[in-house]
Design a protein around this motif. Structure first.
Motif, PDB file in Angstrom:
ATOM      1  N   PRO A 177     -13.704 -22.401  34.269  1.00 35.90           N
ATOM      2  CA  PRO A 177     -13.061 -23.259  33.868  1.00 35.90           C
ATOM      3  C   PRO A 177     -12.456 -22.816  32.386  1.00 35.90           C
ATOM      4  CG  PRO A 177     -14.923 -23.824  34.993  1.00 35.90           C
ATOM      5  CD  PRO A 177     -15.332 -21.963  34.267  1.00 35.90           C
ATOM      6  N   THR A 178     -10.999 -23.139  32.877  1.00 37.92           N
ATOM      7  CA  THR A 178     -10.567 -22.899  31.004  1.00 37.92           C
ATOM      8  C   THR A 178      -9.532 -23.771  30.897  1.00 37.92           C
ATOM      9  OG1 THR A 178     -10.330 -20.212  31.273  1.00 37.92           O
ATOM     10  CG2 THR A 178      -9.022 -21.155  29.517  1.00 37.92           C
ATOM     11  N   VAL A 179      -9.697 -24.763  29.393  1.00 40.03           N
ATOM     12  CA  VAL A 179      -8.895 -25.693  29.119  1.00 40.03           C
ATOM     13  C   VAL A 179      -7.631 -25.120  28.029  1.00 40.03           C
ATOM     14  CG1 VAL A 179      -8.879 -27.595  27.356  1.00 40.03           C
ATOM     15  CG2 VAL A 179     -10.438 -27.516  29.798  1.00 40.03           C
ATOM     16  N   ASP A 180      -6.321 -25.645  27.895  1.00 40.09           N
ATOM     17  CA  ASP A 180      -5.449 -25.222  26.854  1.00 40.09           C
ATOM     18  C   ASP A 180      -5.574 -26.075  25.895  1.00 40.09           C
ATOM     19  OD1 ASP A 180      -3.884 -26.365  28.652  1.00 40.09           O
ATOM     20  OD2 ASP A 180      -2.698 -24.548  28.987  1.00 40.09           O
ATOM     21  N   GLU A 195       0.852 -35.559  36.941  1.00 34.74           N
ATOM     22  CA  GLU A 195      -0.109 -34.087  37.249  1.00 34.74           C
ATOM     23  C   GLU A 195      -0.634 -33.571  36.063  1.00 34.74           C
ATOM     24  OE1 GLU A 195       3.547 -32.666  39.418  1.00 34.74           O
ATOM     25  OE2 GLU A 195       4.775 -33.834  38.493  1.00 34.74           O
ATOM     26  N   ARG A 196      -0.220 -33.964  35.197  1.00 30.75           N
ATOM     27  CA  ARG A 196      -2.209 -32.728  34.437  1.00 30.75           C
ATOM     28  C   ARG A 196      -3.222 -33.168  34.393  1.00 30.75           C
ATOM     29  NH1 ARG A 196       0.807 -32.180  28.194  1.00 30.75           N
ATOM     30  NH2 ARG A 196       3.757 -30.993  29.366  1.00 30.75           N
ATOM     31  N   ALA A 197      -3.534 -31.719  35.225  1.00 36.06           N
ATOM     32  CA  ALA A 197      -5.623 -32.343  35.315  1.00 36.06           C
ATOM     33  C   ALA A 197      -6.437 -31.435  34.134  1.00 36.06           C
ATOM     34  CB  ALA A 197      -5.275 -31.719  36.640  1.00 36.06           C
ATOM     35  N   VAL A 198      -5.945 -31.614  32.989  1.00 37.44           N
ATOM     36  CA  VAL A 198      -6.224 -31.307  31.968  1.00 37.44           C
ATOM     37  C   VAL A 198      -7.096 -29.309  32.112  1.00 37.44           C
ATOM     38  CG1 VAL A 198      -8.672 -30.824  30.648  1.00 37.44           C
ATOM     39  CG2 VAL A 198      -7.543 -32.886  31.904  1.00 37.44           C
ATOM     40  N   TYR A 199      -7.469 -28.645  33.558  1.00 38.47           N
ATOM     41  CA  TYR A 199      -7.535 -27.524  33.358  1.00 38.47           C
ATOM     42  C   TYR A 199      -6.753 -26.880  33.788  1.00 38.47           C
ATOM     43  CZ  TYR A 199     -12.852 -29.123  34.340  1.00 38.47           C
ATOM     44  OH  TYR A 199     -14.373 -29.684  33.862  1.00 38.47           O
ATOM     45  N   GLN A 200      -6.522 -25.623  33.105  1.00 43.58           N
ATOM     46  CA  GLN A 200      -5.905 -24.752  32.961  1.00 43.58           C
ATOM     47  C   GLN A 200      -5.645 -24.058  34.461  1.00 43.58           C
ATOM     48  OE1 GLN A 200      -5.965 -20.526  30.983  1.00 43.58           O
ATOM     49  NE2 GLN A 200      -4.242 -21.605  30.240  1.00 43.58           N
ATOM     50  N   GLY A 201      -4.255 -23.892  34.882  1.00 48.21           N
ATOM     51  CA  GLY A 201      -3.473 -24.004  36.313  1.00 48.21           C
ATOM     52  C   GLY A 201      -3.966 -24.978  37.547  1.00 48.21           C
ATOM     53  N   MET A 202      -4.448 -26.152  37.186  1.00 44.29           N
ATOM     54  CA  MET A 202      -4.167 -26.902  38.006  1.00 44.29           C
ATOM     55  C   MET A 202      -4.017 -27.830  37.684  1.00 44.29           C
ATOM     56  SD  MET A 202      -8.310 -29.383  38.965  1.00 44.29           S
ATOM     57  CE  MET A 202      -9.410 -27.790  38.635  1.00 44.29           C
TER      58      MET A 202
END
Length: 617
Positions: A177-180, A195-202
């Motif tokens: 799990p990655t957070v940018d 739409e933003r879900a915090v986790y990168q790609g999600m």
């Protein structure tokens, strides 16, 4: 209410990935303790955990529609469709045959009849995925106000989806799990970007939207949005219409095959819902309404007014109980309950993210856990402040005129600042939270549906209403959903009915404040069923403990963490800032911004450790 998940991959045979699909489904067990189901096909896996509320025997999922013995559509669904009886009759007139009494089957048949157009016909709170086996495509749908969560993670050859991030993170395709930087900004900014879900790609499926996934593309489409138009009614008609809508909404939301109750805080919103529910149940011959409230040991006796709360809740709760004859229970908590490590871990697990608000999350979880032992469904007054204009900053000239989200200007905002106030200076500069908030604010303003010729205060209050109905309300609805579903409790929110939202959104601000108070329309519409004390009570938010021992315990825990020297958040925070807050004298009269920052640090650190998150900035 349930937990859903799924996996679509056009380049592999998912029948060979049962163990992974099962693991994804198991993460939703808290949302659906009554039953589970898993359906696999070459390119689709659909998982479901069920909280049985309507048609206990007949509503099992994933639900399959077949033709000549072959599946043509498969549904995994979370929520309630309040107009399913009418839709069922309409579909029957079109020739559809039903084998159950569930709203699930109505939803599945509605897709077969109307396709993606079914979304506009639904009244309810819902999030669902439908795999169309004929076309080999997936349709994801989320309700208009975003009451029920739905996340998705696009893959090169498909997509993962789930009610919560944990379902997606359980798939080994998400290695770490990655957070940018943007994800970290979203955690800290308190603006809830759609739409933003915090986790990168999600991503989150945006409220009022569908997402369609085929072999060739992923398409997002709005099926509903707030629109502006002239309000045609005078004041008396408007008040009457609000009451008619509320009567219909609450009556519809009393439908349940399991025990039902209300959440009662003694404020106007929850009291109105509870009183109208009492009338509805009486009309059905169903007995007294059951209600629950949260309180803290010694809170009323030692209450100190602060910038957000003038009075404790309990005296008003008991006024309502006496007035309508409710079967009521006070859930009383103390500081040891709020600091229980197992409870705090459960709250983080429910959230999947360190975006909680300290004891107000923990106490809500404990309230819901206590209720779940006696009821499965609860009606809440959530979202009335967004719909009718109830927050104090709606009436603060500085907040109204500020070139940002009004809640960020509120005197009480400091208690929601979280870990952001403790970050390393270089990181703080790099993240540029003020710039992020400004960009988000401009994006939100660009969406506001304008009414030609509307100027001045009326124009500005339409903007502020829109900001609350599309941004701020998402923060609260997400909190309510996560804390309730963590214990398998379904919470319904009558004030989020889109018919009411649309009608009140277009009522002039002067009409919404015609008596010089907040939520004038709601007060007038429900005054006849409420005690005078509640009708005249000023807005008071969800309570936060004022027990000094709780703040002492938070400071002690933060000091212990800082002293260990190996905390997961060490590279992201400034230890001198943390120490300064720990050593700062406590603020009398309620929770301080310092306490909120330390609570945020504790949860942020626990999240980095337990979710093994990589912060990539």
């Amino acid at each position: 209410m349930c937990g859903i998940c799924g996996w679509v991959d056009f380049e592999r045979d998912l029948r060979e990935s049962r163990a992974t699909a099962q693991a994804m489904t198991e993460t939703m067990a808290c949302r659906g303790p009554d039953d589970e189901g898993l359906w696999l096909a070459p390119h689709a896996a659909m998982g479901h955990r069920r909280l049985a509320v309507i048609d206990i025997e007949g509503g099992r999922q994933p639900m399959i529609a077949d033709e000549d013995g072959q599946p043509i559509a498969v549904l995994t669904y979370s929520g309630e469709i309040y107009n399913f009886v009418e839709l069922r009759a309409e579909l029957a007139a079109h020739g559809h045959r039903f084998l159950t009494q569930s709203d699930t089957e109505v939803l599945l048949r509605a897709y077969l009849e109307w396709g993606e157009g079914l979304a506009e016909r639904l009244n309810g709170m819902f999030a669902f995925g439908i795999w169309d086996a004929r076309r080999e495509e997936l349709l994801l749908v989320r309700d208009r106000m975003g009451i029920k969560p739905l996340y998705y993670y696009p893959l090169p050859s498909g997509v993962l989806f789930g009610s919560e991030p944990k379902a997606i993170l359980a798939n080994p395709l998400i290695r770490t799990p990655t957070v940018d930087a943007d994800g970290l900004r979203e955690l800290i900014a308190f603006v809830k970007t759609p739409e933003r879900a915090v986790y990168q790609g999600m991503y989150e499926v945006r409220p009022g939207h569908t997402v369609r996934v085929t072999r060739d593309f992923l398409c997002r489409r709005p099926y509903w949005r707030l629109e502006s138009h002239e309000h045609p009614d005078d004041l008396a008609t408007t008040v009457g219409t609000v009451r008619e809508l509320l009567d219909d909404i609450v009556t519809r939301q009393l439908i349940s095959d399991v025990p039902l109750c209300t959440l009662l805080s003694g404020g106007l919103d929850s009291s109105a819902v509870t009183a109208l529910a009492a009338l509805g149940l009486e009309g059905q011959g169903a007995g007294r309404v059951r209600s629950f409230s949260v309180d803290f040991t010694g809170y009323s006796e030692n209450f100190k007014p602060d910038e957000m709360r003038d009075t404790p809740d309990t005296p008003y709760v008991h006024d309502v109980v006496r007035h309508i004859g409710a079967d009521h229970t006070d859930i009383v908590l103390d500081s040891s309950d709020l600091m229980d490590p197992a409870v705090r871990a459960a709250v983080l697990r429910a959230r999947d993210l360190p975006i909680g608000i300290g004891d107000m999350d923990t106490s809500l979880y404990l309230l819901f856990r206590a209720i779940r032992g006696r009821s499965t469904v609860a009606l809440s007054g959530e979202s009335a402040d967004e719909v009718f204009g109830g927050y104090r900053w709606f009436f603060d000239p500085e907040a109204v005129s500020a070139d940002t989200f009004p809640w960020l200007v509120s005197p009480g905002f400091g208690r929601f600042a979280g870990v952001g106030a403790l970050l390393d200076e270089d990181l703080t500069h790099k993240l540029d939270i003020p710039g992020y908030r400004a960009d988000s604010y401009r994006q939100a303003l660009d969406e506001v549906p304008r009414l030609p010729g509307e100027e001045g205060l009326e124009r500005r209050m339409r903007e502020i209403s829109y900001l609350h109905l599309t941004r701020f309300v998402q923060i609260l609805l997400d909190r309510k959903d996560r804390m309730s579903m963590a214990v398998g409790l379904e919470v319904r929110v009558p004030f989020c009915d889109h018919r009411l939202v649309e009608y009140v959104f277009n009522a002039p601000w002067a009409m919404k404040t015609f008596d010089g108070q907040e939520k004038s329309l709601l007060r007038a519409a429900a005054a006849d069923v409420l005690p005078p004390s509640v009708v005249g009570r000023r807005k008071s938010p969800y309570p936060s403990t004022q027990d000094p021992s709780y703040e002492e315990a938070v400071r002690a825990e933060a000091s212990r963490l800082l002293g260990e020297g190996n905390m997961a958040a060490a590279s992201l925070i400034d230890p001198e800032k943390v120490r300064a807050v720990i050593d700062r004298p406590e603020v009398a009269g309620g929770p301080s911004g310092g306490r909120a920052s330390l609570e945020g640090l504790l949860q942020f650190n626990a999240w980095l450790e337990r979710y093994r998150v990589r912060v990539d900035i």
